[in-house]
Design a protein around this motif. Structure first.
Motif, PDB file in Angstrom:
ATOM      1  N   ASN B   2       0.838  -1.198   0.000  1.00 41.93           N
ATOM      2  CA  ASN B   2       0.000   0.000   0.000  1.00 41.93           C
ATOM      3  C   ASN B   2       0.872   1.246   0.000  1.00 41.93           C
ATOM      4  OD1 ASN B   2      -2.648  -0.866  -0.071  1.00 41.93           O
ATOM      5  ND2 ASN B   2      -2.667  -1.340   2.123  1.00 41.93           N
ATOM      6  N   LEU B   3       0.562   2.174  -0.870  1.00 41.77           N
ATOM      7  CA  LEU B   3       1.370   3.399  -0.951  1.00 41.77           C
ATOM      8  C   LEU B   3       0.834   4.502  -0.042  1.00 41.77           C
ATOM      9  CD1 LEU B   3       1.840   3.455  -4.832  1.00 41.77           C
ATOM     10  CD2 LEU B   3       3.559   2.859  -3.123  1.00 41.77           C
ATOM     11  N   PHE B   4      -0.486   4.489   0.231  1.00 45.51           N
ATOM     12  CA  PHE B   4      -1.075   5.646   0.930  1.00 45.51           C
ATOM     13  C   PHE B   4      -0.515   5.918   2.328  1.00 45.51           C
ATOM     14  CE2 PHE B   4      -4.193   2.179   1.630  1.00 45.51           C
ATOM     15  CZ  PHE B   4      -4.251   2.189   3.014  1.00 45.51           C
ATOM     16  N   PRO B   5      -0.036   4.882   3.091  1.00 40.88           N
ATOM     17  CA  PRO B   5       0.459   5.244   4.437  1.00 40.88           C
ATOM     18  C   PRO B   5       1.850   5.882   4.426  1.00 40.88           C
ATOM     19  CG  PRO B   5      -0.097   2.887   4.281  1.00 40.88           C
ATOM     20  CD  PRO B   5      -0.008   3.420   2.894  1.00 40.88           C
ATOM     21  N   LEU B   6       2.508   5.937   3.283  1.00 43.02           N
ATOM     22  CA  LEU B   6       3.914   6.369   3.264  1.00 43.02           C
ATOM     23  C   LEU B   6       4.065   7.884   3.323  1.00 43.02           C
ATOM     24  CD1 LEU B   6       5.302   3.885   0.572  1.00 43.02           C
ATOM     25  CD2 LEU B   6       5.205   3.608   3.067  1.00 43.02           C
ATOM     26  N   SER B  30      -6.558   7.916  -3.763  1.00 40.80           N
ATOM     27  CA  SER B  30      -7.975   8.001  -4.152  1.00 40.80           C
ATOM     28  C   SER B  30      -8.764   6.839  -3.567  1.00 40.80           C
ATOM     29  CB  SER B  30      -8.119   7.949  -5.668  1.00 40.80           C
ATOM     30  OG  SER B  30      -7.686   9.140  -6.215  1.00 40.80           O
ATOM     31  N   GLU B  31      -8.157   5.644  -3.642  1.00 41.39           N
ATOM     32  CA  GLU B  31      -8.842   4.464  -3.084  1.00 41.39           C
ATOM     33  C   GLU B  31      -8.983   4.594  -1.569  1.00 41.39           C
ATOM     34  OE1 GLU B  31      -6.574   1.116  -4.568  1.00 41.39           O
ATOM     35  OE2 GLU B  31      -6.970   1.814  -6.628  1.00 41.39           O
ATOM     36  N   ARG B  32      -7.935   5.057  -0.943  1.00 40.87           N
ATOM     37  CA  ARG B  32      -7.979   5.257   0.512  1.00 40.87           C
ATOM     38  C   ARG B  32      -9.075   6.271   0.869  1.00 40.87           C
ATOM     39  NH1 ARG B  32      -7.287   3.307   5.554  1.00 40.87           N
ATOM     40  NH2 ARG B  32      -6.624   4.931   6.999  1.00 40.87           N
ATOM     41  N   THR B  33      -9.119   7.360   0.098  1.00 47.00           N
ATOM     42  CA  THR B  33     -10.134   8.387   0.343  1.00 47.00           C
ATOM     43  C   THR B  33     -11.530   7.792   0.188  1.00 47.00           C
ATOM     44  OG1 THR B  33      -8.633  10.125  -0.395  1.00 47.00           O
ATOM     45  CG2 THR B  33     -10.974  10.654  -0.416  1.00 47.00           C
ATOM     46  N   ALA B  34     -11.713   6.997  -0.856  1.00 51.10           N
ATOM     47  CA  ALA B  34     -13.033   6.399  -1.085  1.00 51.10           C
ATOM     48  C   ALA B  34     -13.433   5.519   0.096  1.00 51.10           C
ATOM     49  CB  ALA B  34     -13.018   5.579  -2.376  1.00 51.10           C
ATOM     50  N   SER B  35     -12.453   4.894   0.757  1.00 49.37           N
ATOM     51  CA  SER B  35     -12.844   3.981   1.833  1.00 49.37           C
ATOM     52  C   SER B  35     -13.005   4.662   3.190  1.00 49.37           C
ATOM     53  CB  SER B  35     -11.893   2.779   1.901  1.00 49.37           C
ATOM     54  OG  SER B  35     -10.752   3.094   2.648  1.00 49.37           O
ATOM     55  N   VAL B  36     -12.322   5.767   3.460  1.00 52.91           N
ATOM     56  CA  VAL B  36     -12.438   6.359   4.814  1.00 52.91           C
ATOM     57  C   VAL B  36     -13.055   7.761   4.878  1.00 52.91           C
ATOM     58  CG1 VAL B  36     -10.487   4.986   5.685  1.00 52.91           C
ATOM     59  CG2 VAL B  36     -10.090   7.328   4.886  1.00 52.91           C
ATOM     60  N   GLU B  37     -13.128   8.450   3.749  1.00 55.37           N
ATOM     61  CA  GLU B  37     -13.575   9.846   3.793  1.00 55.37           C
ATOM     62  C   GLU B  37     -15.013   9.992   4.309  1.00 55.37           C
ATOM     63  OE1 GLU B  37     -12.373  12.677   3.859  1.00 55.37           O
ATOM     64  OE2 GLU B  37     -13.858  14.101   3.143  1.00 55.37           O
ATOM     65  N   ALA B 153      -3.532  12.457   8.824  1.00 58.81           N
ATOM     66  CA  ALA B 153      -3.547  11.401   9.847  1.00 58.81           C
ATOM     67  C   ALA B 153      -4.274  10.156   9.347  1.00 58.81           C
ATOM     68  CB  ALA B 153      -4.198  11.921  11.128  1.00 58.81           C
ATOM     69  N   ALA B 154      -5.319  10.360   8.523  1.00 58.63           N
ATOM     70  CA  ALA B 154      -6.096   9.228   8.009  1.00 58.63           C
ATOM     71  C   ALA B 154      -5.478   8.645   6.741  1.00 58.63           C
ATOM     72  CB  ALA B 154      -7.536   9.666   7.746  1.00 58.63           C
ATOM     73  N   ASP B 155      -4.330   9.149   6.347  1.00 60.48           N
ATOM     74  CA  ASP B 155      -3.635   8.692   5.129  1.00 60.48           C
ATOM     75  C   ASP B 155      -4.436   8.928   3.854  1.00 60.48           C
ATOM     76  OD1 ASP B 155      -1.298   7.751   6.473  1.00 60.48           O
ATOM     77  OD2 ASP B 155      -2.382   5.943   7.071  1.00 60.48           O
ATOM     78  N   GLU B 156      -5.313   9.939   3.895  1.00 56.77           N
ATOM     79  CA  GLU B 156      -5.996  10.337   2.659  1.00 56.77           C
ATOM     80  C   GLU B 156      -5.133  11.315   1.877  1.00 56.77           C
ATOM     81  OE1 GLU B 156     -10.356  11.208   2.968  1.00 56.77           O
ATOM     82  OE2 GLU B 156      -9.889  11.166   5.110  1.00 56.77           O
ATOM     83  N   ALA B 157      -4.197  11.944   2.571  1.00 56.50           N
ATOM     84  CA  ALA B 157      -3.261  12.879   1.950  1.00 56.50           C
ATOM     85  C   ALA B 157      -1.865  12.521   2.421  1.00 56.50           C
ATOM     86  CB  ALA B 157      -3.593  14.314   2.349  1.00 56.50           C
TER      87      ALA B 157
END
Lengths: 94, 480
Positions: B2-6, B30-37, B153-157
């Motif tokens: 997974n790249l989003f937590p980096l 984008s996928e991370r955002t779709a799942s937690v936003e 903090a939520a790894d959306e950014a």
């Protein structure tokens, strides 16, 4: 406690048309904040110069040359109302 | 993987070694955002995926997505300060920081939620509704840059920009367990930042670690002739300050900050952080900043006075909302102003505009505004004298961990007091950073604040980096 009239006056200076129920809320919360701010009166500030800005900057000039800037069309594109190349407002003078 | 937590520096290394592409990275976010936003609600709006992908230049220096607080103008993109009065406003120009980021290849991915016009400490005062803290969804993320902090903090950014007028980068960074830096006043151009209090506002980074903070500072710092208050001081390479060594550095601990009302878990975490730095060679001494207790009162005069003047421009004439008054009360033009401002501004915006108007009004100017400016001098002098002997000052960032949504919403004064440790840095114009330094029993993050001399961001980064490398709190992730 600020009076309702004082709150209305401050709102009028702020150009906000408050509704009656808003006036009551602001009467309470503004008074509480102003009471808290009173603590500054305990300090002796005689002889202290005011600080309006932290950087020792004065009279910042830049070179006087013409540069690209917003065109009238660009500025008016986002206006809520426009007419004849100007922002349109309700009639002010008869 | 997974790249989003980096972090940004990890991702840049992956791009360099061809283990990831900028497109992969954006898609992962984008996928991370779709799942937690849906749970966090960090964003005021996200940009269209195809548009973002088309803007990515893989050959650029820093081809990474970034999230921008919704008070920084982006040409042609709706920018509203989370206010109804700017609904639909598309700025005709971009802020200098946006231009600088784009020159290096950064692509705006989303605009972050915030307290309306940055008025607040919880991101509850937003026309888009509250953002939630990724560490506890019933908690606030802090504010006013709460959307920026929650997204990181939520790894959306990967990273985000915020703005800090009285703690609006540092307090949400603390509540969300990330790194937030308020640079020295004048270090980063304010051109295109929709003004709250012009003598206090600064744009700064919110990042997952101290290295990213230095990288982002390299991208945004510098003089700008379009902001006459930006300082013409050379910009160092901030990554050179990432040195794991604080031997012999002199750090002050101001006794006025360790007072009643501080959460014991916060105190414990800060004491432990001091111990870590002491073991690493820093020398700590108790110092005094005697006017600390006057900072909040001073701030709420000066910041609201400046805000009342800055927000006078929102009048329904040039851009933004225009309300149509139903009947004539005063004159048609004044009715238009007053109706527009009543409908367009939320409660806290109205409260601050009125407070500032009052402080500047005839008969009260000397008692409030002028007195406030003089007390500001005293607060600034306190820091000047401490910094004659010390390299930095360490305090908690906030007296508590993230409070519950709604807890302080009805009591503005208690909300204002949650900024008690952060406000002085803005009044004095000095840089200050918040870094994670532990968690409460409920697993809510605690922040450590380090304050320094004007333009001594490198000192802050060095101390912060040394602490971070000796601990590792920044590696903890939420359960989302």
């Amino acid at each position: 406690m600020l009076s309702k009239e004082e709150v209305r006056y401050i709102a009028s200076l702020s150009r906000i048309d408050l509704k009656d129920q808003e006036i009551e809320v602001f009467q309470k919360t503004l008074t509480a904040i102003l009471d808290y701010i009173e603590k500054l009166k305990k300090l002796d500030v005689s002889g202290i110069a005011p600080t309006s800005h932290v950087l020792p900057l004065q009279d910042v000039f830049r070179e006087d040359r013409t540069r690209p800037s917003l065109t009238k069309v660009e500025a008016l594109r986002i206006a809520p109302a426009q007419a004849k190349g100007s922002f349109k407002v309700p009639q002010v003078i008869e | 993987m997974n790249l989003f937590p980096l972090t940004a520096h990890e991702l840049l290394d992956l791009i360099k070694s061809k283990a990831a592409t900028p497109q992969n990275i954006f898609q992962s976010l984008s996928e991370r955002t779709a799942s937690v936003e849906g749970q966090v609600k960090a964003f005021a709006r996200t940009r269209d995926e195809k548009t973002v992908l088309a803007e990515i230049d893989p050959a650029a220096n820093v081809p990474l997505p970034i999230t921008i607080k919704d008070n920084i103008c982006i040409k042609g993109e709706e920018t509203t300060c989370a206010s109804k009065i700017l609904k639909g406003f598309r700025p005709p120009y971009s802020a200098t920081v946006i231009e600088k980021l784009r020159q290096k290849g950064c692509v705006v991915q989303a605009q972050a939620n915030m307290d309306e016009f940055a008025f607040g400490s919880s991101t509850e005062n937003s026309a888009y509704g509250p953002t939630r803290n990724p560490w506890g969804l019933d908690r606030v993320p802090g504010g006013s840059s709460g959307g920026s902090a929650a997204a990181v903090a939520a790894d959306e950014a990967i990273w985000a920009l915020g703005s800090d007028t009285g703690g609006s980068i540092r307090q949400p960074a603390s509540f969300c367990g990330i790194v937030g830096l308020k640079p020295t006043y004048g270090r980063v151009s304010r051109y295109g930042l929709i003004a709250f209090a012009s003598s206090l506002d600064q744009i700064g980074p919110l990042t997952k670690d101290v290295t990213d903070c230095a990288l982002l500072m390299n991208l945004i710092a510098g003089h700008d002739e379009r902001d006459s208050t930006s300082a013409d001081v050379p910009v160092p390479d901030y990554t050179k300050a990432l040195i794991k060594d604080v031997k012999g550095m002199k750090i002050g601990i101001p006794k006025e900050y360790f007072i009643e009302g501080m959460d014991p878990e916060v105190k414990q975490a800060v004491d432990a952080a001091v111990e870590v730095l002491r073991k690493a060679g820093a020398v700590f001494t108790e110092v005094s900043l005697p006017h600390t207790e006057y900072a909040v009162a001073t701030y709420y005069i000066l910041a609201t006075a400046e805000a009342s003047s800055n927000l006078a421009r929102f009048d329904g004439v040039q851009y933004g909302l225009r309300a149509q008054p139903e009947k004539t009360r005063k004159t048609p033009l004044i009715d238009l102003y007053e109706e527009t401002r009543d409908k367009g501004f939320g409660w806290e915006a109205k409260r601050r505009i009125m407070l500032g108007t009052y402080a500047l009004s005839s008969g009260y100017y000397d008692a409030y505004y002028l007195r406030g400016l003089k007390v500001r001098t005293l607060i600034k002098n306190d820091f000047d004298s401490v910094f004659k002997e010390f390299d930095a000052v360490i305090t908690p960032t906030s007296p508590s961990t993230a409070f519950k949504i709604g807890e302080k919403a009805a009591d503005p004064l208690s909300m204002y007091l949650s900024d008690i440790y952060t406000i002085s840095a803005n009044l004095a114009g000095i840089p200050a950073i918040s870094i994670p330094c532990g968690f409460s029993k409920e697993k809510l993050p605690i922040g450590l604040q380090i304050l320094g001399k004007p333009f001594a961001e490198e000192t802050l980064l060095r101390i912060a980096y040394t602490y971070e490398q000796n601990t590792g709190w920044h590696k903890e992730r939420t359960s989302l």
